[in-house]
Design a protein around this motif. Sequence first.
Motif, PDB file in Angstrom:
ATOM      1  N   PRO A  48      26.687 -10.982   5.098  1.00 51.75           N
ATOM      2  CA  PRO A  48      25.419 -10.663   5.774  1.00 51.75           C
ATOM      3  C   PRO A  48      25.619 -10.273   7.242  1.00 51.75           C
ATOM      4  O   PRO A  48      24.992  -9.332   7.730  1.00 51.75           O
ATOM      5  CB  PRO A  48      24.591 -11.941   5.638  1.00 51.75           C
ATOM      6  CG  PRO A  48      25.155 -12.620   4.444  1.00 51.75           C
ATOM      7  CD  PRO A  48      26.620 -12.298   4.450  1.00 51.75           C
ATOM      8  N   GLY A  49      26.507 -10.966   7.924  1.00 50.63           N
ATOM      9  CA  GLY A  49      26.792 -10.623   9.319  1.00 50.63           C
ATOM     10  C   GLY A  49      27.450  -9.268   9.447  1.00 50.63           C
ATOM     11  O   GLY A  49      27.131  -8.484  10.347  1.00 50.63           O
ATOM     12  N   SER A  73      34.168  -7.862   7.652  1.00 52.73           N
ATOM     13  CA  SER A  73      34.418  -7.377   6.293  1.00 52.73           C
ATOM     14  C   SER A  73      35.815  -7.753   5.815  1.00 52.73           C
ATOM     15  O   SER A  73      36.003  -8.099   4.650  1.00 52.73           O
ATOM     16  CB  SER A  73      34.252  -5.859   6.234  1.00 52.73           C
ATOM     17  OG  SER A  73      32.946  -5.485   6.558  1.00 52.73           O
ATOM     18  N   VAL A  74      36.793  -7.663   6.703  1.00 49.20           N
ATOM     19  CA  VAL A  74      38.168  -8.051   6.341  1.00 49.20           C
ATOM     20  C   VAL A  74      38.227  -9.536   6.009  1.00 49.20           C
ATOM     21  O   VAL A  74      38.867  -9.938   5.029  1.00 49.20           O
ATOM     22  CB  VAL A  74      39.153  -7.686   7.471  1.00 49.20           C
ATOM     23  CG1 VAL A  74      40.503  -8.318   7.240  1.00 49.20           C
ATOM     24  CG2 VAL A  74      39.292  -6.186   7.586  1.00 49.20           C
ATOM     25  N   VAL A  75      37.539 -10.359   6.796  1.00 46.80           N
ATOM     26  CA  VAL A  75      37.506 -11.796   6.505  1.00 46.80           C
ATOM     27  C   VAL A  75      36.839 -12.040   5.157  1.00 46.80           C
ATOM     28  O   VAL A  75      37.307 -12.855   4.349  1.00 46.80           O
ATOM     29  CB  VAL A  75      36.784 -12.567   7.630  1.00 46.80           C
ATOM     30  CG1 VAL A  75      36.575 -14.021   7.252  1.00 46.80           C
ATOM     31  CG2 VAL A  75      37.564 -12.464   8.928  1.00 46.80           C
ATOM     32  N   PRO A  82      32.162 -10.916  -3.062  1.00 42.14           N
ATOM     33  CA  PRO A  82      31.810  -9.678  -3.762  1.00 42.14           C
ATOM     34  C   PRO A  82      31.246  -8.642  -2.797  1.00 42.14           C
ATOM     35  O   PRO A  82      30.606  -8.986  -1.804  1.00 42.14           O
ATOM     36  CB  PRO A  82      30.748 -10.132  -4.766  1.00 42.14           C
ATOM     37  CG  PRO A  82      30.191 -11.386  -4.204  1.00 42.14           C
ATOM     38  CD  PRO A  82      31.307 -12.040  -3.440  1.00 42.14           C
ATOM     39  N   TYR A  83      31.502  -7.379  -3.089  1.00 41.06           N
ATOM     40  CA  TYR A  83      31.009  -6.234  -2.332  1.00 41.06           C
ATOM     41  C   TYR A  83      31.603  -6.121  -0.928  1.00 41.06           C
ATOM     42  O   TYR A  83      31.079  -5.392  -0.089  1.00 41.06           O
ATOM     43  CB  TYR A  83      29.474  -6.228  -2.240  1.00 41.06           C
ATOM     44  CG  TYR A  83      28.802  -6.313  -3.575  1.00 41.06           C
ATOM     45  CD1 TYR A  83      28.914  -5.266  -4.485  1.00 41.06           C
ATOM     46  CD2 TYR A  83      28.080  -7.435  -3.939  1.00 41.06           C
ATOM     47  CE1 TYR A  83      28.309  -5.337  -5.717  1.00 41.06           C
ATOM     48  CE2 TYR A  83      27.473  -7.517  -5.178  1.00 41.06           C
ATOM     49  CZ  TYR A  83      27.588  -6.471  -6.059  1.00 41.06           C
ATOM     50  OH  TYR A  83      26.989  -6.542  -7.277  1.00 41.06           O
ATOM     51  N   ALA A  84      32.687  -6.825  -0.642  1.00 37.55           N
ATOM     52  CA  ALA A  84      33.292  -6.753   0.689  1.00 37.55           C
ATOM     53  C   ALA A  84      33.847  -5.360   0.961  1.00 37.55           C
ATOM     54  O   ALA A  84      33.759  -4.861   2.087  1.00 37.55           O
ATOM     55  CB  ALA A  84      34.381  -7.806   0.828  1.00 37.55           C
ATOM     56  N   GLY A  85      34.414  -4.712  -0.047  1.00 39.52           N
ATOM     57  CA  GLY A  85      34.934  -3.358   0.128  1.00 39.52           C
ATOM     58  C   GLY A  85      33.832  -2.360   0.448  1.00 39.52           C
ATOM     59  O   GLY A  85      34.014  -1.457   1.277  1.00 39.52           O
ATOM     60  N   LEU A  86      32.690  -2.513  -0.193  1.00 38.84           N
ATOM     61  CA  LEU A  86      31.553  -1.643   0.064  1.00 38.84           C
ATOM     62  C   LEU A  86      31.069  -1.803   1.506  1.00 38.84           C
ATOM     63  O   LEU A  86      30.820  -0.819   2.207  1.00 38.84           O
ATOM     64  CB  LEU A  86      30.415  -1.954  -0.913  1.00 38.84           C
ATOM     65  CG  LEU A  86      29.111  -1.214  -0.678  1.00 38.84           C
ATOM     66  CD1 LEU A  86      29.286   0.276  -0.931  1.00 38.84           C
ATOM     67  CD2 LEU A  86      28.020  -1.790  -1.544  1.00 38.84           C
TER      68      LEU A  86
END
Length: 108
Positions: A48-49, A73-75, A82-86
């Motif tokens: 979310p952040g 996003s890397v963390v 889920p969806y971190a790559g997006l």
Amino acid sequence: MSTAPFPQSPTKFCSACGTVTETVKDFCPECGTTYGKPDQDGSVGFLPGAAACAAVSVFFFPIVLGPLAIVLSVVAMNRKEPYAGLIMGLSVAGMVLGFLLGAMSVTG
């Protein structure tokens, strides 16, 4: 006199590195990954952040909020959220778009 066996350490499997250990610790002794779900403690996570920083970086402070969104996003990717790559892709796109909009507003 009791003939009950000594209590044994629980056997745990690390989903990150595949190590099987008998440990009472909450993390893998080989790679340091926490056993169980990443958000087991009720925390929300980093996505979310990262998404908020990516969205705001389009219009305000892309030089600060863009890299912050990328780091978050890397963390999140390391925590296997889920969806971190997006969100990583949106962070980069938001930062670049913010730079372009800023350049257009100064020269235009």
